[in-house]
Design an enzyme around this catalytic site. Sequence first.
Site, PDB file in Angstrom:
ATOM      1  N   LYS A 126      17.700   2.111   0.562  1.00 20.09           N
ATOM      2  CA  LYS A 126      16.575   1.993  -0.389  1.00 20.09           C
ATOM      3  C   LYS A 126      16.216   3.386  -0.882  1.00 20.09           C
ATOM      4  CE  LYS A 126      12.093   0.700   0.637  1.00 20.09           C
ATOM      5  NZ  LYS A 126      10.972  -0.236   0.729  1.00 20.09           N
ATOM      6  N   ARG A 154     -12.264   0.768  -6.966  1.00 14.72           N
ATOM      7  CA  ARG A 154     -12.274   0.213  -8.324  1.00 14.72           C
ATOM      8  C   ARG A 154     -12.627  -1.270  -8.218  1.00 14.72           C
ATOM      9  NH1 ARG A 154      -7.133   0.251 -10.822  1.00 14.72           N
ATOM     10  NH2 ARG A 154      -6.223   0.073  -8.749  1.00 14.72           N
TER      11      ARG A 154
END
Length: 315
Positions: A67, A160
């Site tokens: 990966k 947020r």
Amino acid sequence: MTEIPVISGEAVFAAIDPGIAVERTRLSFERHALGEWEMPPKVYLDSPPNGDFRAMPARGDGLALLKWVTSFPGNSAKGLPVVRGEILLSDAETGEELAVIECSSVTSLRTGAAAAVSAQALAAAGAKSVGIIGCGVNGAWSARCLAAVGYGPGVCADVRAEPAEALAGELGWRVGDRAEAAAQDVVVTVTPGREPVILASDLRPGQHVAVLGADAHGKQEVELEAIERCRLFCDEWEQASAGGELSNGVAAGAIRREQVTQLGEVLIGSTVGRRSSEEITLFDSTGLAIQDLAIVQAIYAAWQDGRIAAPLVEL
Ligand SMILES: NC(=O)c1ccc[n+]([C@@H]2O[C@H](COP(=O)([O-])OP(=O)(O)OC[C@H]3O[C@@H](n4cnc5c(N)ncnc54)[C@H](O)[C@@H]3O)[C@@H](O)[C@H]2O)c1
């Protein structure tokens, strides 16, 4: 000429649901603990000042993968993904290439699944409620994986409002502040790790805390004083002590190897997990290539069975 499929993130999510991701991720920890799957520690390539690249190889069940993945924490502010990259899958007996797979989908599934596997193995009997601190991409997948195995409802906290509201709306959970999320039975932190989001004063007996955001040196989500109140677990000691949440305590001389248990050892029954209903358990996830391998094995099997459509490319 070798012809291989290039599998998109959309195709990955269509084939692998959170429940499958949890099963596959548990299997990866078990196989690794049994010594059947191999994985050298991940290699970091810093790319200052914005982030880093990681190269993560693993081998097991006749497959090998690499990966190549990023963590660029400032990308959210630019409207770009924090985590992106590809997985190269090969046949471990011949070295032949088998597939190229989009990697942030695989990363999200196995990262969220690790939080759920840690809760199944370590949370107190009867633990139900969930607190998610950091409701971005991987926080949301942690919530989905926990919900898929029966945890919840939960409290979604984020600096947020939008990601917390979206996640709460999707799962029928609620939005809350950091302290409310930190008070739940199972608490998962998935922030960029710029400052502690779990304080010693937040913790109460019997909680399980899964710390996912601090997956490279310099990141911290839990006050050291809070860590010292917990029984400690990690995905893999070499990675966790070098670049995970625990590395801060290791560097300060407050955490030693013998205090930390790898999750796989609990799963295969070679070590005891939670020892009492009062203990606070903390699982440090740094993210392992074997987790990716377990998800990718299922993706490749789905492609072989014709359940995934993917363009073929001649190399
Ligand atoms: N352990 C693993 O296997 C693994 C895997 C992938 C990513 N990560 C790490 O997880 C972190 C998050 O990755 P992501 O892809 O979900 O990023 P993201 O940007 O999608 O989500 C991070 C969220 O945290 C919120 N946040 C920031 N500071 C906060 C605070 N103090 N309190 C509450 N919320 C806060 C942000 O608003 C954002 O919504 C990164 O550090 C990444 O490197 C770990």
